[in-house]
Enzyme design. Sequence first.
Site, PDB file in Angstrom:
ATOM      1  N   TYR A   1      -8.956   5.818   7.124  1.00 13.20           N
ATOM      2  CA  TYR A   1      -9.056   6.196   8.538  1.00 13.20           C
ATOM      3  C   TYR A   1     -10.018   7.372   8.595  1.00 13.20           C
ATOM      4  O   TYR A   1      -9.701   8.452   8.095  1.00 13.20           O
ATOM      5  CB  TYR A   1      -7.693   6.616   9.084  1.00 13.20           C
ATOM      6  CG  TYR A   1      -6.715   5.478   9.306  1.00 13.20           C
ATOM      7  CD1 TYR A   1      -5.987   4.947   8.243  1.00 13.20           C
ATOM      8  CD2 TYR A   1      -6.510   4.946  10.580  1.00 13.20           C
ATOM      9  CE1 TYR A   1      -5.076   3.907   8.452  1.00 13.20           C
ATOM     10  CE2 TYR A   1      -5.601   3.911  10.798  1.00 13.20           C
ATOM     11  CZ  TYR A   1      -4.895   3.398   9.733  1.00 13.20           C
ATOM     12  OH  TYR A   1      -3.998   2.385   9.941  1.00 13.20           O
TER      13      TYR A   1
ATOM     14  N   PRO B   1      -4.241   0.527  18.529  1.00 14.74           N
ATOM     15  CA  PRO B   1      -4.020   0.016  17.172  1.00 14.74           C
ATOM     16  C   PRO B   1      -4.055   1.082  16.080  1.00 14.74           C
ATOM     17  O   PRO B   1      -3.713   0.792  14.931  1.00 14.74           O
ATOM     18  CB  PRO B   1      -5.180  -0.973  16.965  1.00 14.74           C
ATOM     19  CG  PRO B   1      -6.239  -0.531  17.924  1.00 14.74           C
ATOM     20  CD  PRO B   1      -5.534   0.094  19.086  1.00 14.74           C
TER      21      PRO B   1
ATOM     22  N   LYS C   1       1.231   0.064  14.864  1.00 16.41           N
ATOM     23  CA  LYS C   1       2.641  -0.049  15.252  1.00 16.41           C
ATOM     24  C   LYS C   1       2.990  -1.304  16.056  1.00 16.41           C
ATOM     25  O   LYS C   1       4.175  -1.622  16.213  1.00 16.41           O
ATOM     26  CB  LYS C   1       3.039   1.175  16.096  1.00 16.41           C
ATOM     27  CG  LYS C   1       3.267   2.421  15.279  1.00 16.41           C
ATOM     28  CD  LYS C   1       4.652   2.432  14.663  1.00 16.41           C
ATOM     29  CE  LYS C   1       4.797   3.401  13.519  1.00 16.41           C
ATOM     30  NZ  LYS C   1       4.456   2.878  12.200  1.00 16.41           N
TER      31      LYS C   1
ATOM     32  N   TYR D   1       4.129   6.519  10.012  1.00 12.14           N
ATOM     33  CA  TYR D   1       3.303   5.352   9.676  1.00 12.14           C
ATOM     34  C   TYR D   1       4.135   4.286   8.959  1.00 12.14           C
ATOM     35  O   TYR D   1       3.984   3.092   9.228  1.00 12.14           O
ATOM     36  CB  TYR D   1       2.130   5.794   8.792  1.00 12.14           C
ATOM     37  CG  TYR D   1       1.028   4.769   8.646  1.00 12.14           C
ATOM     38  CD1 TYR D   1      -0.078   4.784   9.503  1.00 12.14           C
ATOM     39  CD2 TYR D   1       1.070   3.796   7.652  1.00 12.14           C
ATOM     40  CE1 TYR D   1      -1.102   3.846   9.361  1.00 12.14           C
ATOM     41  CE2 TYR D   1       0.052   2.862   7.504  1.00 12.14           C
ATOM     42  CZ  TYR D   1      -1.032   2.892   8.367  1.00 12.14           C
ATOM     43  OH  TYR D   1      -2.036   1.962   8.230  1.00 12.14           O
TER      44      TYR D   1
ATOM     45  N   HIS E   1       0.851  -1.191   0.000  1.00 13.67           N
ATOM     46  CA  HIS E   1       0.000   0.000   0.000  1.00 13.67           C
ATOM     47  C   HIS E   1       0.884   1.237   0.000  1.00 13.67           C
ATOM     48  O   HIS E   1       1.698   1.419   0.886  1.00 13.67           O
ATOM     49  CB  HIS E   1      -0.912   0.012   1.236  1.00 13.67           C
ATOM     50  CG  HIS E   1      -2.082  -0.921   1.120  1.00 13.67           C
ATOM     51  ND1 HIS E   1      -3.373  -0.539   1.349  1.00 13.67           N
ATOM     52  CD2 HIS E   1      -2.145  -2.224   0.767  1.00 13.67           C
ATOM     53  CE1 HIS E   1      -4.193  -1.573   1.149  1.00 13.67           C
ATOM     54  NE2 HIS E   1      -3.463  -2.610   0.807  1.00 13.67           N
TER      55      HIS E   1
HETATM   56  C1  PHB Z   1      -6.176  -4.158  10.500  1.00 15.42           C
HETATM   57  O1  PHB Z   1      -6.265  -4.371   9.273  1.00 15.42           O
HETATM   58  O2  PHB Z   1      -6.560  -4.985  11.330  1.00 15.42           O
HETATM   59  C2  PHB Z   1      -5.615  -2.854  10.944  1.00 15.42           C
HETATM   60  C3  PHB Z   1      -5.012  -2.014  10.024  1.00 15.42           C
HETATM   61  C4  PHB Z   1      -4.513  -0.789  10.437  1.00 15.42           C
HETATM   62  C5  PHB Z   1      -4.613  -0.411  11.771  1.00 15.42           C
HETATM   63  C6  PHB Z   1      -5.191  -1.261  12.699  1.00 15.42           C
HETATM   64  C7  PHB Z   1      -5.705  -2.481  12.289  1.00 15.42           C
HETATM   65  O3  PHB Z   1      -4.142   0.804  12.154  1.00 15.42           O
END
Ligand code: PHB
Length: 398
Positions: A208, A300, A304, A392, A79
């Site tokens: 997000y 989450p 990280k 990130y 990505h």
């Molecule tokens: C997930 O795909 O489970 C996931 C992806 C990004 C995050 C947290 C969880 O920041």
Amino acid sequence: MGAGRTILKTQVGIVGAGPAGLMLSHLLSTSGIGSIVVEKRDHETIRTTHRAGILERGSVRMLTETGVGSGVLDKGTRHEGIDLRFGGESHRLDFEDLVGESVWLYPQNEVFTDLAAARARDNGDVRYGVSDTAVADLATDVPKIRFTDAAGTGYEIHCDILVGSDGSGGICRRSIPAEARTDNFIEYPFAWFGILTAAPPSAPELVYANSDRGFALISQRSDTVQRMYFQCDPDEDPAAWSEEQIWDELQARVDGPDGFGLQRGSIFDKSVLKFRSYVCEPLRYGNLFLAGDAGHTVPPTGAKGLNLALADVRVLFEAVDSFYATGSRDLLEGYSDKALQRVWRAQNFSYWMTSMLHTRADAGPFERKRALGELGGVVGSRHGSAYLAEAYTGWPNA
Ligand code: PHB
């Protein structure tokens, strides 16, 4: 206390066979250093436990350079950016353009499966399904791990170095005397409601989203399975939510004039994930060294957790390798300080992402508008965007 137990001797005793413990055991074997890993869960339970799925470039490099990267390269998806969505509009952050880096979507349980297979292939000693695990004599030259195996036989591992990679609920950290450690933590007034759904992706990259109703994350697993989350109360009961209610809530958090619509499918897994920010200092007591979630946990939102665990392991492996190669304990002595530098940066990033993207139930108009101002400042400035992109995708030199 060792009475009646079979004694096993190894150089490095490892409690916990998640990605941190297995990666360390794998790296040590490439240097000819012996280890035994004990794990209370069975292989199938770890393999099927849903965890997050973003790997930094440095984590992918670590896997590929040590011969366990074919899974992420074949089945993972690269990505090159994410969408930040707020005020009903999406704003793409192009990581490649901003900082020349990407991330890989490859779930943590797949990383576990690959590492477990590599350990099995190399005749690594990994014991799943053990019980009554305890650690002792941590401040001596022969720290010990006691456990009972799945067949009921008692063992005592005598090692030079003991590594606690047994996660946030594990025994290792709790075995450090209270006066020899500082527990730094904060709680958040919200949790994540997570689902897995049989549906095609709703967007090419992760979204997000911040909204008046709270945060949502539109993530992915494959062409046919998607992972999504929305901010909820920590005591929310997943069983109380119908599929339609879940979809309506997720959709309400990404609604906007552009008509962005989620691809709905049947929901085959739902759960509430509580989280907190925590750091144990130092990450060491005598000959016990903590790695990954055993020493620190992050919310989450910044993706990280697994990356930090692998970063710890890289630093710890170099220290252990140097100890056996030269007899010098210098790098072991420096492990905690070195690992904590990255940990605190990641704590700040995860805290920042979490507080910027979530909406507090008691947020008044000032707080809502301030939050939108903050998000606007990030996406409206190349420097702001690059700060997020660099954090990130993973800091190169931390
Ligand atoms: C997930 O795909 O489970 C996931 C992806 C990004 C995050 C947290 C969880 O920041």
